[in-house]
Design a protein around this motif. Sequence first.
Motif, PDB file in Angstrom:
ATOM      1  N   ILE A  89       0.875  -1.175   0.000  1.00 42.95           N
ATOM      2  CA  ILE A  89       0.000   0.000   0.000  1.00 42.95           C
ATOM      3  C   ILE A  89       0.908   1.218   0.000  1.00 42.95           C
ATOM      4  N   TRP A  90       0.724   2.064  -0.997  1.00 43.68           N
ATOM      5  CA  TRP A  90       1.564   3.243  -1.149  1.00 43.68           C
ATOM      6  C   TRP A  90       0.968   4.444  -0.434  1.00 43.68           C
ATOM      7  N   VAL A  91       1.863   5.261   0.132  1.00 40.79           N
ATOM      8  CA  VAL A  91       1.467   6.505   0.787  1.00 40.79           C
ATOM      9  C   VAL A  91       2.304   7.613   0.166  1.00 40.79           C
ATOM     10  N   ASP A  92       1.621   8.644  -0.322  1.00 46.73           N
ATOM     11  CA  ASP A  92       2.305   9.798  -0.918  1.00 46.73           C
ATOM     12  C   ASP A  92       1.504  11.039  -0.558  1.00 46.73           C
ATOM     13  N   SER A  99       0.575  13.301  -3.902  1.00 45.32           N
ATOM     14  CA  SER A  99      -0.380  12.822  -4.910  1.00 45.32           C
ATOM     15  C   SER A  99      -1.436  11.886  -4.339  1.00 45.32           C
ATOM     16  N   GLY A 100      -1.331  11.552  -3.055  1.00 43.76           N
ATOM     17  CA  GLY A 100      -2.282  10.619  -2.467  1.00 43.76           C
ATOM     18  C   GLY A 100      -3.582  11.269  -2.040  1.00 43.76           C
ATOM     19  N   ASN A 101      -4.577  10.413  -1.826  1.00 41.04           N
ATOM     20  CA  ASN A 101      -5.883  10.863  -1.374  1.00 41.04           C
ATOM     21  C   ASN A 101      -6.475   9.739  -0.522  1.00 41.04           C
ATOM     22  N   ASP A 102      -6.773  10.019   0.726  1.00 43.23           N
ATOM     23  CA  ASP A 102      -7.302   8.982   1.609  1.00 43.23           C
ATOM     24  C   ASP A 102      -8.672   8.470   1.173  1.00 43.23           C
ATOM     25  N   ALA A 103      -9.439   9.291   0.478  1.00 43.93           N
ATOM     26  CA  ALA A 103     -10.776   8.872   0.031  1.00 43.93           C
ATOM     27  C   ALA A 103     -10.706   7.951  -1.187  1.00 43.93           C
ATOM     28  N   THR A 104      -9.676   8.119  -2.019  1.00 41.26           N
ATOM     29  CA  THR A 104      -9.583   7.310  -3.245  1.00 41.26           C
ATOM     30  C   THR A 104      -8.418   6.329  -3.234  1.00 41.26           C
ATOM     31  N   GLY A 105      -7.597   6.341  -2.157  1.00 43.30           N
ATOM     32  CA  GLY A 105      -6.465   5.416  -2.072  1.00 43.30           C
ATOM     33  C   GLY A 105      -6.939   3.976  -2.122  1.00 43.30           C
ATOM     34  N   GLN A 106      -6.123   3.126  -2.792  1.00 44.81           N
ATOM     35  CA  GLN A 106      -6.494   1.724  -2.946  1.00 44.81           C
ATOM     36  C   GLN A 106      -5.323   0.823  -2.603  1.00 44.81           C
ATOM     37  N   LYS A 107      -5.656  -0.325  -2.034  1.00 41.87           N
ATOM     38  CA  LYS A 107      -4.640  -1.337  -1.770  1.00 41.87           C
ATOM     39  C   LYS A 107      -4.048  -1.817  -3.086  1.00 41.87           C
ATOM     40  N   PHE A 133      -2.488   6.463  -0.799  1.00 42.26           N
ATOM     41  CA  PHE A 133      -3.140   7.169   0.303  1.00 42.26           C
ATOM     42  C   PHE A 133      -2.304   8.414   0.616  1.00 42.26           C
ATOM     43  N   ALA A 134      -2.921   9.412   1.235  1.00 45.92           N
ATOM     44  CA  ALA A 134      -2.212  10.632   1.614  1.00 45.92           C
ATOM     45  C   ALA A 134      -1.588  10.525   3.000  1.00 45.92           C
ATOM     46  N   THR A 135      -2.159   9.675   3.865  1.00 41.28           N
ATOM     47  CA  THR A 135      -1.656   9.538   5.240  1.00 41.28           C
ATOM     48  C   THR A 135      -1.313   8.085   5.547  1.00 41.28           C
ATOM     49  N   ILE A 136      -0.383   7.929   6.448  1.00 39.06           N
ATOM     50  CA  ILE A 136       0.047   6.595   6.852  1.00 39.06           C
ATOM     51  C   ILE A 136      -1.096   5.869   7.567  1.00 39.06           C
ATOM     52  N   ASN A 137      -1.804   6.568   8.434  1.00 40.26           N
ATOM     53  CA  ASN A 137      -2.882   5.923   9.189  1.00 40.26           C
ATOM     54  C   ASN A 137      -4.015   5.408   8.302  1.00 40.26           C
ATOM     55  N   ALA A 138      -4.329   6.112   7.238  1.00 39.66           N
ATOM     56  CA  ALA A 138      -5.362   5.628   6.314  1.00 39.66           C
ATOM     57  C   ALA A 138      -4.883   4.357   5.613  1.00 39.66           C
ATOM     58  N   ALA A 139      -3.614   4.311   5.259  1.00 39.85           N
ATOM     59  CA  ALA A 139      -3.059   3.110   4.626  1.00 39.85           C
ATOM     60  C   ALA A 139      -3.078   1.933   5.606  1.00 39.85           C
ATOM     61  N   VAL A 140      -2.712   2.185   6.856  1.00 38.88           N
ATOM     62  CA  VAL A 140      -2.716   1.137   7.874  1.00 38.88           C
ATOM     63  C   VAL A 140      -4.138   0.606   8.072  1.00 38.88           C
ATOM     64  N   ALA A 141      -5.115   1.494   8.088  1.00 36.12           N
ATOM     65  CA  ALA A 141      -6.509   1.074   8.267  1.00 36.12           C
ATOM     66  C   ALA A 141      -6.982   0.174   7.122  1.00 36.12           C
ATOM     67  N   GLY A 191       0.572  -8.944   6.651  1.00 39.19           N
ATOM     68  CA  GLY A 191       1.377  -9.335   5.502  1.00 39.19           C
ATOM     69  C   GLY A 191       1.604  -8.212   4.512  1.00 39.19           C
ATOM     70  N   PHE A 192       0.911  -7.080   4.686  1.00 35.04           N
ATOM     71  CA  PHE A 192       1.083  -5.953   3.783  1.00 35.04           C
ATOM     72  C   PHE A 192       2.305  -5.130   4.151  1.00 35.04           C
ATOM     73  N   LEU A 193       2.858  -4.456   3.155  1.00 23.83           N
ATOM     74  CA  LEU A 193       3.928  -3.479   3.314  1.00 23.83           C
ATOM     75  C   LEU A 193       3.338  -2.099   3.093  1.00 23.83           C
ATOM     76  N   ILE A 194       3.537  -1.197   4.053  1.00 23.01           N
ATOM     77  CA  ILE A 194       3.142   0.204   3.895  1.00 23.01           C
ATOM     78  C   ILE A 194       4.376   0.934   3.384  1.00 23.01           C
ATOM     79  N   TYR A 195       4.342   1.385   2.141  1.00 21.93           N
ATOM     80  CA  TYR A 195       5.485   2.048   1.498  1.00 21.93           C
ATOM     81  C   TYR A 195       5.238   3.560   1.537  1.00 21.93           C
ATOM     82  N   VAL A 196       6.063   4.277   2.311  1.00 22.65           N
ATOM     83  CA  VAL A 196       5.851   5.706   2.528  1.00 22.65           C
ATOM     84  C   VAL A 196       6.838   6.504   1.670  1.00 22.65           C
TER      85      VAL A 196
END
Length: 189
Positions: A9-12, A15-23, A30-38, A43-48
């Motif tokens: 799951i990418w976080v930027d 260019s990210g958007n928590d409402a439209t971010g996708q796994k 996603f725009a925020t780390i917490n939205a990506a974590v949610a 087993g997922f990698l959160i790439y910031v």
Amino acid sequence: VNAVRNNVIWVDQLSGNDATGQKSEFLFPFATINAAVAAAAPGFLIYVSPGTYTEDIELVDGLNYYFSPGTEIIGRVHDVTPDSTICIYGYGTFLNNGNTVEITQAKSVVKFIAKSIQTSGALNAAFRVTSPTAIVSIECPDVQGQQYGLQLTGTVNFTGNITASNIGATISAGETIIRGNIHASSGLG
């Protein structure tokens, strides 16, 4: 390649958007780390991606976190569930005016690799471990705190290579087993 990509799951913040971010979709970060974590599952990698993220981060069991060069986290980073296995790696800089990184949960296994961990809080630690049963590995060339660079209490297995510089005591340790190389440059020794 798709199996690896499907678990990212990418976080930027630009260019990210928590409402439209996708796994698993690089083009929809996603725009925020917490939205990506949610949105993540074990087993997922959160790439910031590079940027300054002002948010507290709850480390979730089974997730891995990668912080690109140029990533700065302003806030508290901490584990939230017992028996967690968590890996944080990359080139992130972690800053806070309280305890910056805290490992408090029983039987947590945490590997933490970063560029810098710092706190400006007068009575706080840059990296604090209070769980009596945590297994922690840290590799960070810059650990700084006003009072403590590292504050280890309880019975903690602590391994790694650390260079710590700070104004106060470098290590406040209870029944701690320390393995590895520690170079300390501090005002109190």
